[in-house]
Structures are given as C-alpha cells and as structure tokens.
Design a protein around this motif. Structure first.
Motif, PDB file in Angstrom:
ATOM      1  N   LEU A   4     -69.827   3.422  54.827  1.00 57.33           N
ATOM      2  CA  LEU A   4     -70.678   4.243  54.823  1.00 57.33           C
ATOM      3  C   LEU A   4     -71.220   4.331  53.346  1.00 57.33           C
ATOM      4  O   LEU A   4     -70.418   4.332  52.436  1.00 57.33           O
ATOM      5  CB  LEU A   4     -70.373   5.683  55.517  1.00 57.33           C
ATOM      6  CG  LEU A   4     -70.192   5.519  57.078  1.00 57.33           C
ATOM      7  CD1 LEU A   4     -69.632   7.058  57.319  1.00 57.33           C
ATOM      8  CD2 LEU A   4     -71.520   5.141  57.798  1.00 57.33           C
ATOM      9  N   PRO A   5     -72.398   4.380  53.162  1.00 60.31           N
ATOM     10  CA  PRO A   5     -73.296   4.511  51.865  1.00 60.31           C
ATOM     11  C   PRO A   5     -72.419   5.977  51.374  1.00 60.31           C
ATOM     12  O   PRO A   5     -72.313   6.960  52.174  1.00 60.31           O
ATOM     13  CB  PRO A   5     -74.714   4.483  51.970  1.00 60.31           C
ATOM     14  CG  PRO A   5     -74.912   3.797  53.184  1.00 60.31           C
ATOM     15  CD  PRO A   5     -73.511   4.357  53.980  1.00 60.31           C
TER      16      PRO A   5
ATOM     17  N   SER B 169     -70.188  11.363  51.988  1.00 61.09           N
ATOM     18  CA  SER B 169     -69.651  12.711  51.461  1.00 61.09           C
ATOM     19  C   SER B 169     -70.063  13.711  52.320  1.00 61.09           C
ATOM     20  O   SER B 169     -69.604  14.740  52.502  1.00 61.09           O
ATOM     21  CB  SER B 169     -70.565  12.678  50.017  1.00 61.09           C
ATOM     22  OG  SER B 169     -71.740  12.976  50.481  1.00 61.09           O
ATOM     23  N   LEU B 170     -71.267  13.519  52.884  1.00 63.50           N
ATOM     24  CA  LEU B 170     -71.653  14.650  54.086  1.00 63.50           C
ATOM     25  C   LEU B 170     -70.904  14.654  55.177  1.00 63.50           C
ATOM     26  O   LEU B 170     -70.525  15.757  55.759  1.00 63.50           O
ATOM     27  CB  LEU B 170     -73.164  14.271  54.538  1.00 63.50           C
ATOM     28  CG  LEU B 170     -73.862  15.468  55.377  1.00 63.50           C
ATOM     29  CD1 LEU B 170     -74.020  16.562  54.595  1.00 63.50           C
ATOM     30  CD2 LEU B 170     -75.173  14.919  55.575  1.00 63.50           C
ATOM     31  N   LEU B 171     -70.552  13.388  55.756  1.00 64.31           N
ATOM     32  CA  LEU B 171     -69.677  13.227  56.819  1.00 64.31           C
ATOM     33  C   LEU B 171     -68.094  13.805  56.833  1.00 64.31           C
ATOM     34  O   LEU B 171     -67.440  13.965  57.712  1.00 64.31           O
ATOM     35  CB  LEU B 171     -69.541  11.883  57.500  1.00 64.31           C
ATOM     36  CG  LEU B 171     -71.045  11.613  57.907  1.00 64.31           C
ATOM     37  CD1 LEU B 171     -71.186  10.238  58.849  1.00 64.31           C
ATOM     38  CD2 LEU B 171     -71.747  12.680  58.949  1.00 64.31           C
TER      39      LEU B 171
ATOM     40  N   LEU C 141     -79.402   6.256  58.432  1.00 69.65           N
ATOM     41  CA  LEU C 141     -80.100   7.269  58.713  1.00 69.65           C
ATOM     42  C   LEU C 141     -79.248   8.458  59.405  1.00 69.65           C
ATOM     43  O   LEU C 141     -78.823   8.145  60.506  1.00 69.65           O
ATOM     44  CB  LEU C 141     -81.511   6.951  59.411  1.00 69.65           C
ATOM     45  CG  LEU C 141     -82.274   8.387  59.859  1.00 69.65           C
ATOM     46  CD1 LEU C 141     -82.913   8.944  58.568  1.00 69.65           C
ATOM     47  CD2 LEU C 141     -83.283   7.771  60.826  1.00 69.65           C
ATOM     48  N   LEU C 142     -79.246   9.604  58.915  1.00 69.67           N
ATOM     49  CA  LEU C 142     -78.456  10.711  59.355  1.00 69.67           C
ATOM     50  C   LEU C 142     -79.358  11.765  59.814  1.00 69.67           C
ATOM     51  O   LEU C 142     -80.063  12.322  59.068  1.00 69.67           O
ATOM     52  CB  LEU C 142     -77.411  11.301  58.554  1.00 69.67           C
ATOM     53  CG  LEU C 142     -76.220  11.655  59.132  1.00 69.67           C
ATOM     54  CD1 LEU C 142     -75.352  10.633  60.116  1.00 69.67           C
ATOM     55  CD2 LEU C 142     -75.023  12.327  58.194  1.00 69.67           C
ATOM     56  N   LEU C 143     -79.736  11.947  61.054  1.00 69.69           N
ATOM     57  CA  LEU C 143     -80.454  13.285  61.410  1.00 69.69           C
ATOM     58  C   LEU C 143     -79.773  14.388  62.219  1.00 69.69           C
ATOM     59  O   LEU C 143     -78.605  13.998  62.782  1.00 69.69           O
ATOM     60  CB  LEU C 143     -81.402  12.779  62.770  1.00 69.69           C
ATOM     61  CG  LEU C 143     -82.264  11.367  62.113  1.00 69.69           C
ATOM     62  CD1 LEU C 143     -83.095  10.966  63.686  1.00 69.69           C
ATOM     63  CD2 LEU C 143     -83.338  11.808  61.337  1.00 69.69           C
TER      64      LEU C 143
END
Length: 410
Positions: free
Chosen positions: A175-176, A181-183, A243-245
C-alpha cells in the motif's frame, strides 16, 4: 523486440526509451503482427490506452492469414490476451488482467501443440494473483509453470519461474505510504458486503478501499463534485492509485423498505446532479466515449451475455453493439450524469457513491438505469415517485430503452 528490463511495480521498462519512441512514431501497422508489436511497444512506453487500441485491432485480425509463422488463430488470440492482461496489470487494473489471463490459461489448456504458451499463461496468472496477495493460488500456478518449463527444457524460462517462486512472499503490491500509515500494521480486509460492485474492500470496519485507474478516476470526480450541492462520502486518503473512503455508517437505498421514499430520494438527488452547469464539468460520458468503451469490452471478451436482461437473453455482445450503433439517438439537453445511477449507489441521506464514470451526457444515461432498478426491485410506486421528484412527466421510452441496452455492455 526492443531491449527492456522488468520491474514488478512498473512492468516492462524500455532501456532505450528515445529509440523506442521514434520507432513507434514511425510505425504503420497493417496486419496482426504489426498491430501486436506496436501495441507491445506502446505498453513499454506506458501509453496504455494506445496500447489497448492496437492490441484490440490485433485481436480482430487474429483469424487472418497465419502464414507469418505466429501460430494458429487460437494461439494468436492467446498471445494477445496475455499482452492485454499485461497492459491492464501494469496500469493497476488487476481485476481485468486476471480475467484475461484466466481466459488465456483456459484456452491454452485446450491448445495441445503449444505447451510453451500454457506455461506463459499460467505464469502470468500466477504473478497477477501474487500481486493481490493470493499466495497459495499463485504458488500452485507457478509450480505448474515450472514443471511445464522443465519438460520443455528451456533453461532461461525455468530460471524465470524459479525466481518468481523464490520471491513469492515479496510479490504483493504494498500500500502507498499515506494509506499504510492510516490503516496500521495489520489491517483487516473484507470483500463480503452488500450493495457494492467488485474491486472494493471494507478495511478495519471503517474504510472502503479501491485501487487502480478506476479509483483514480473516482477521486478526481469526488474532488470536482465538492461544493456543488451533492452529498458525498468523505475521502480519508488518496495516494498513488489507492482511494480510501470513510464509511458513512448507513445502508444503501437497495436495502430500503419503503418504495416511494426510495424513488423520491433518487429523483430529487438526480435532479440536483443534472442541474449542475455542464460547462463546468471536465469529464465526458457521451456516446462517442461510451460506445468506444463498449467496443473495447466486446472485442476483449469482457462482456458476459449470461448477465443480460431477460429480453436480451440469447443475443451476443457483438449483436448488442451493432444495435447500439444502428439505433444511436441524437444527444440533446446534455447534463452532468452519474453513469451508474442505481439504488445500490445511493446511501440513506442521499449520499452519492461510485462516481468514477461521472461525465457530461444525455440525461437518459442515468434515467434508464434508475427506473429499471426501481421497477425491478421496488415496483411501480417507486418509479412514479422517482418521476415526480425528478420532474419529468413524459419520459422518452425510446431513449430509456437505448441506454438500458447500452448498459448491457458494462
């Protein structure tokens, strides 16, 4: 072919890019071999849409005179399916790549005189699955490719498969950074969810994740739609082609129970969307664009006739495409359309989802799908409420029928 090196994240990279660019500029393909070769070279340059155009033309010419020594028509089609799969894979559309590789594998298994072609098809599919993290399936396919190549005795191909097996655990595409970092370090993924198309994962019970060119297209349209009176899901992050929604915490209208409410909600929302000034919209969804996309899907065998509506069962994708050209209507009263406006793509609270196909087009591009699904799933009460909320008293049945037919190829 022009010399190149291979990078798992970027595909084939030409060593002499300037020379290859000049060669492509001078190309004037006229036959199967020419279109295929130029298509491959365009792929090496990262010019994916042009590559697809040339490879599609090669596919159409696969049954032509085979005296050039490039194999039987069946072998030619298999080779082009592999090339097409590579193009989709390198531009990040792993789902379409997998479908093309699988078709190549299935056809190669029936093509007994070409075991080398089967080994290529199996290895391509194995590596595509490895990139998706499906390592057990990938390992089985790569082991099959290795056995085929050992039997053939080609030391270079045997080594290629050995390296692929040896580095299998390194194959999944990471993942980029902004997404990772968010997940967190151990995100949980689920593809079992209601009301949404494939290619979407529910992550950590909080986010919806998409990746590839369709995700990038959706991100661009979500950004453009902000501030234009349409409720949209929140963009949690976007990096590279991922893309993360944020999950909105409500169900889609496909799960709603009151037909009139569903119809009225969809009609009012579509009226707002269609009311956005078209001169502000940079995206195109008109027939020149969508029929070209439909032709590509038909040529590449990406349309499943078993999914056709009942009144089109027994027809073929080629015949549907021919009817669309024969019956093509004039496009008038252009508006900003969604492109797949169904109850599944609207959440409670009139939150609009899946806007990756949004673009300027005839309003019936949306009206046809809305009334089709409302009628099938909720009945005439929902359809009547939709027309009332949208504000159209006398819909054009011919245009409704046409855009419903067009959707058969998507």
């Amino acid at each position: 072919m022009t010399a190149s090196r291979f990078d798992e994240r970027q595909g084939m990279i030409p060593v002499d890019r300037a020379g290859l660019t000049a060669r492509v500029a001078a190309a004037a393909p006229r036959d199967f071999a020419g279109f295929r070769q130029t298509g491959i070279e365009l792929m090496l340059l990262g010019r994916f849409e042009e590559a697809l155009d040339h490879l599609d033309r090669a596919l159409e010419l696969a049954d032509a005179d085979a005296s050039d020594g490039l194999g039987s028509p069946g072998q030619r089609r298999i080779s082009v399916w592999l090339n097409l799969g590579d193009v989709y894979r390198y531009q990040g559309d792993l789902g379409t790549a997998e479908r093309l590789y699988r078709r190549a594998v299935e056809a190669s298994r029936e093509c007994a005189p070409a075991p080398e072609l089967l080994s290529f098809a199996v290895q391509h599919l194995g590596k595509a699955l490895a990139e998706q993290g499906r390592l057990d399936e990938a390992r089985a396919l790569l082991a099959e490719a290795q056995q085929l190549r050992i039997a053939e005795g080609d030391s270079e191909l045997i080594e290629s498969t050995r390296v692929a097996l040896e580095t299998l655990d390194q194959s999944p595409i990471p993942l980029p950074p902004a997404i990772a970092s968010l997940l967190g370090d151990a995100p949980t993924f689920s593809v079992e969810h209601e009301g949404l198309s494939g290619g979407v994962a529910f992550v950590n019970g909080v986010y919806w994740m998409k990746r590839g060119p369709r995700a990038a297209a959706e991100h661009d349209r979500l950004i453009w739609l902000r501030g234009r009176g349409i409720r949209l899901p929140e963009i949690a992050a976007f990096d590279s082609d991922v893309l993360l929604l944020a999950d909105a915490g409500v169900a889609s209208l496909a799960r709603a129970a009151v037909p009139a409410t569903v119809g009225a909600t969809m009609g009012a929302l579509l009226r707002r969307l269609h009311g956005i000034p078209v001169q502000e919209c940079p995206f195109d969804g008109r027939l020149a664009t969508t029929l070209a996309q439909a032709r590509r899907a038909v040529c590449e065998g990406l349309v499943d006739p078993e999914d056709f509506d009942a009144d089109n069962q027994g027809s073929t994708p080629e015949r549907i495409l021919a009817r669309l050209h024969e019956q093509r209507p004039q496009e008038s009263d252009l508006v900003v359309t969604h492109g797949d406006f169904t109850p599944a793509n609207v959440l409670e609270g009139a939150i609009l989802l899946d806007v990756g196909a949004l673009g300027v087009a005839d309003p019936y591009r949306d009206l046809a799908l809305a009334v089709r699904d409302l009628g099938d799933d909720f009945g005439p009460e929902a359809v009547a409420a939709f027309w009332t909320a949208y504000g159209l008293d006398s819909p054009d049945q011919r245009r409704l029928d046409y855009y419903r037919l067009l959707d058969e190829l998507f």
